[in-house]
Design a protein around this motif. Sequence first.
Motif: not given
Length: 394
Positions: A324-347
């Motif tokens: 449920d935490w990932f469905h909070t505003p802070l959780g959604e921001i965290t998911v966004t940052v993690i996705a951006a960091v992962v794809v950045t590393a893969l480039c």
Amino acid sequence: MNETLPSRSPGETDGSPTRPGKEETRTGTAPAGGGTRSAKPRDALFDNAKYLAIVLVAVGHAWEPLRSESRTVVALYTLVYAFHMPAFIIISGYFSRSFDWSPGKIKRLITGVAVPYVVFEVAYTLFTRWSDNEPDRSISLLDPLYLTWFLAALFIWRLTTPIWRALRRPLPLALTIAALATLTPSIGKDLDLHRTLQFLPYFVLGLSLQKKHFEMVRRREVRILAVPVFAGALVMAYWAVTRMNYAWFFHKSSAEDLAAPSWYGPVMTLAVFGCSTVLVAAFVALVPRRRTWFTALGAGTLYGYLLHGFFIQAANHWHWSRNDWFHTPLGEITVTVIAAVVVTALCTAPVRRIFRAAFEPKMDWAFRRQASAPAPASAREPDPAPAPASQQSG
């Protein structure tokens, strides 16, 4: 109709990712006195645009499990999907203008698009046997799996480039084909032709552009106007959450598949094309033109595009979104940052070195040796924009 992430989801990341390769830099004219030709530098604008777009691709995939819980996430998701894939495809078309059916170009098309398509179609099939708990899933090269649809589409688009370049009015014809595709639910899943045909106008638009068109949207007044354009688009997306089926932006279904009257298809084709084109122009206007810390990553967006899907599929296998935490505003921001960091590393360069054989196979053994000769002046591209590799998104 919502886009889901199970194995056959097309990964609306959909993009024109690019990889480094022979076409990334353009060789200049040899000095009059002889000597080595100098390679013209890549245009930072396109590398920056490709990197930022691939980040949006990964973020969009990460948001998918969160859509049902947040109207704001749905609005942002809709906005991103309205322009990130069209941006990749337009840039892909722009850098495909010089493609012809010469042996060298055909070789790059096969090694840079067709071979990675086969490799990752097999890899994703084997991976989703575990991630989707489908051990009997069969490998099918005619039914693109997850992110690989873009490679199949790019192969077809680029192979037909000389035809589009020969026509006097290619864009109206491409829009007509896209509109007719929305009226034809019987097209089927082979090579994901619905996407190929409905996204075709963006590729043809890219073929029709010149460098001066990109310079036009870089003017100061356009850059200033781009901010309220995006703000207004976000407000409109928020308003439309309960009033419009955002699956129209996926370009993968007919009007009948979306439970809409047939006449909606051609109308939505034109409406969505107009909306997406305006947003792509605003996006390009806001992308930094100077070299930044992420400019070099723009050369490896194909790596980020195809590899990040394994992380998304694995995360969904472990049902991270049930927390449920990932469905909070802070959780959604965290998911966004993690996705951006992962794809950045893969480039990054280390990842590209590890996986280069899958993305950039040389395969000289498979092709006849061609006599090297300087290209005639008439065959050179009309402007000095550096051409990305065969996957230039994406």
